[in-house]
Every structure is written in C-alpha cells, then in structure tokens.
Write an enzyme that holds these catalytic residues in place. Sequence first.
Site, PDB file in Angstrom:
ATOM      1  CB  SER A   1     166.772 -17.672 -20.594  1.00  0.00           C
ATOM      2  OG  SER A   1     165.401 -17.841 -20.355  1.00  0.00           O
TER       3      SER A   1
ATOM      4  CG  ASP B   1     162.720 -20.727 -21.226  1.00  0.00           C
ATOM      5  OD1 ASP B   1     162.514 -21.690 -20.455  1.00  0.00           O
ATOM      6  OD2 ASP B   1     163.242 -19.668 -20.849  1.00  0.00           O
TER       7      ASP B   1
ATOM      8  CG  ASP C   1     166.481 -21.212 -18.458  1.00  0.00           C
ATOM      9  OD1 ASP C   1     165.476 -20.918 -19.138  1.00  0.00           O
ATOM     10  OD2 ASP C   1     166.887 -20.505 -17.521  1.00  0.00           O
TER      11      ASP C   1
ATOM     12  CG  ASP D   1     163.560 -19.777 -16.537  1.00  0.00           C
ATOM     13  OD1 ASP D   1     163.209 -19.760 -17.739  1.00  0.00           O
ATOM     14  OD2 ASP D   1     164.338 -18.940 -16.039  1.00  0.00           O
TER      15      ASP D   1
END
Length: 448
Positions: A103, A242, A244, A246
């Site tokens: 992440s 960010d 990834d 999400d």
Amino acid sequence: MSRKLFGTDGVRGTANIFPMTVEMAVMIGAAAGRYFRNEHGGVHRVVIGKDTRLSGYMFENALTAGLTSTGMNVLLLGPVPTPAVGLLTPSMRADLGIMISASHNPADDNGIKFFGPDGFKLSDDAEAEIEALIEEGVRPADAGNIGRAQRIDDGRFRYQERVKGSFPTGMRLDGMKIVIDCANGAAYRAAPEVLWELGAEVIAVGVTPNGKNINDNCGSTKPQSAAETVVAHGADLGICLDGDADRVIIIDETGKVADGDQIMALMAARWAEEDRLAKGTLVATVMSNLGLERFLQGRGLNLVRTGVGDRYVVESMRKNGFNLGGEQSGHIVMTDYATTGDGLMAGLQFLAEMVRTNSKASELTQSFEPVPQLLKNVRFETGQTPLEVAAVKASIAEAEAQLTGKGRLLIRKSGTEPLIRVMAECEDEGLLEQVVDGIVAEIASSAA
C-alpha cells in the site's frame, strides 16, 4: 483464534525479512490454497494482482508455486489496483483473490492481502485458520492435480470499465484540467486513462515506476509535489492515490489538501439529499475527526466508528446494511460500486459533484471545520512492548485526565508498521501539543 502473521491488512513487512520471505510466501500460498479447496468444490481458481514494487516479481512466483502445489489454478493480472482484485475475484468465479502490495509503505516493504470469493477481504477468523494450516504443514495435491498458471491481459481494462460505470451516465469532464498522482504505483496506467476517456485534460505525475520509487515523495502520503503541480498548471483539481490505489487525497485549485474525512462529509451529505445513504449512516474509524461527527449530527445523520483499518469499516457496513464508509487516510468504501476502498472511484465521485454543482474544488473540500488534531508516530524495535511500561501507562493516564471534557486521546499500535501512533483532539492547541508530546517522549524513552 489468534493471528500472528496477519496485521490489519494482510501480511506485511520488509522484503526478504520474516515474514515477507519467499519461503513464507510459498507456505502462505499453499495454506490459502488448501483452505479454499477445503471450502469449495469444483474448479479452483485464484486471481493475483500486484503493485509495482521490485519484490512483487518474487512474491508473485512464490505464491503461485504454493497455490498450484495444492491444486489451485492461478490467474496473474500483473500490476493492477487493489480494488481491481476485489472486483475480478467474483467476476472470474475465483475462490480467492490475492493482492501483493504494501500500500502506502516504502518500496522495500511488501505485503499479501486476501479477498474471498465474494470479493471482500477475509475475516480475522479466516486468516487465523490459514495461519493454523501454515503451522500444521500443508499436504500438497497429488501429482495429477497440480494447478496451472496463466497471464490475464485484460484485467486492467475490465477494472477501468467498472470504474467508469460508477460515474454518472452521460456526464463528462470536458474542459477540466486534472492532476493525477499515481504514486508510481499500481494505477499508473489505469487512472490517467480513465480520466482521459471521460474527457479531462490529464496531467499525470508518479507514472514512471521503476520498482523502487513507489510512494517516494509522491502519492497520498506525500501530496506536496502534486499540490505544486496543480498550482503551476492552473489545474482544477489534484487527485493523489497511494501505491495500490485504494486510498485518495484531494487537492483543490489553490493547492490545499483535503483528507478522507472531508471527502466522506461531502459524499454523505450529497447521498443523504438523494436518499442514497443507507440508514442515514456513515461508517468511519476512531481516527476520524470530531468535526466530521458534528457535521453529520447537524444534518441528522449518524456516524458509526470502528477500529482502524478499512476491513473493519467494511465489516461494519456489511453487517449493518450501510453503503458508505472510509478512513481519514483516504480509504473511501462505496459498497454500491466496489468491495473495498477505491481511490479512483472516490475521486470520480468528487469530480461528479464539481460538475453537477459547477463548483470549484475549494468550495467542496471544506464541509466542516476540523477540531485541532495532532498525530505523532514513535518507532520501536520488534519484540519491544513500550505500551506496557509503567511510565508510559502513567503518562497516558495523566493525559486522559487532562483531556476529560475537552477532547479525546487515542493510542494504538500500527497494524502495518512497527509504530505506536499517538493521536489527540482538543480545541486548546497548547494542551493538545503538551499531552501528545509528553506521551511521545515517554514511549521514545522506553523504546530507546
């Protein structure tokens, strides 16, 4: 059942250091494969996505080895946002979805996140059962039942179409200039393409991943560069994702940053007006600002708080029939459209409100006045338990007494990094700094 490997969002750590080693990834893959083979009959599939970290290659291969050894057929998506895995797991009739990502963490870290056949993240109990299988040792499949692996080339495009489907039909972004910061991460192709296809003039930053620059002075945790780009280009809006994709942070036309609380406030109010906000309730975590709670109460809406982690937000939403939730950090969960936080979808919801109301971003990013909030992190070494130290406990108790009737205090261990997070809210900013700094000093001293 207890969990040792899994934190608040899967297994995470520095690559090639326990638990994020190749050997452990093979065992995790085998245990997950055995768990889902035990749960579901018929053909067994797992979809695997990843972000742009260099270590993603080795973890992709290691997980594939473990999964195929137990008879799972592996579908490799390549670099895609985390919400794409949540989408494609049920769409492709898979038993399991896996996202390889840490992440917002630095490039040297990586992680393994799991999604069930319904596209939602696994429960604590399911993760505990997978851990138990790792400890017991997993029996591999017979030689004739070993699984296969294949590349899926159109996963990103399927995801992009779903994202565009969340945008109001017939609405376009013509005439809008948008800065999109993809953090050199998983959405470096998908996000600029979606915005361009909807008609925007796109200024893309953080779209040159090299395996080592994900989240490096860019993205939702470091929005300064994107903010400067917005001002320099006279853009209408900045959207920061960010690693990834999400989570999302919004930057208005003046370069001012708005966090997830402001985005949720705008969306909750708008959805309530349209009678779309299920049960008149927004779900957020204990980290969300007290100003958000007051804003909602002033409109007759409810705020339900959960523990930190978007998975706990989603669990509350699913259990109680709510459809909007998220975190101050920018996870925005809209279960009408997605199974997990989706930064790009949330950004499109904000853009839709700009178009609908013909408003500037700055007019929509300040729904409420935040109560002064201070958050500081203290790093500690693995194995240390600073919150158990008597002096730290005494400092926390004293701070709680000082804040009684004036604010609130939250102390917690991060579920993704070796950090103690100290957060307080108080109208008296002098007192706020005093209590936070006092606790931080005691924790740092105990961890030295």
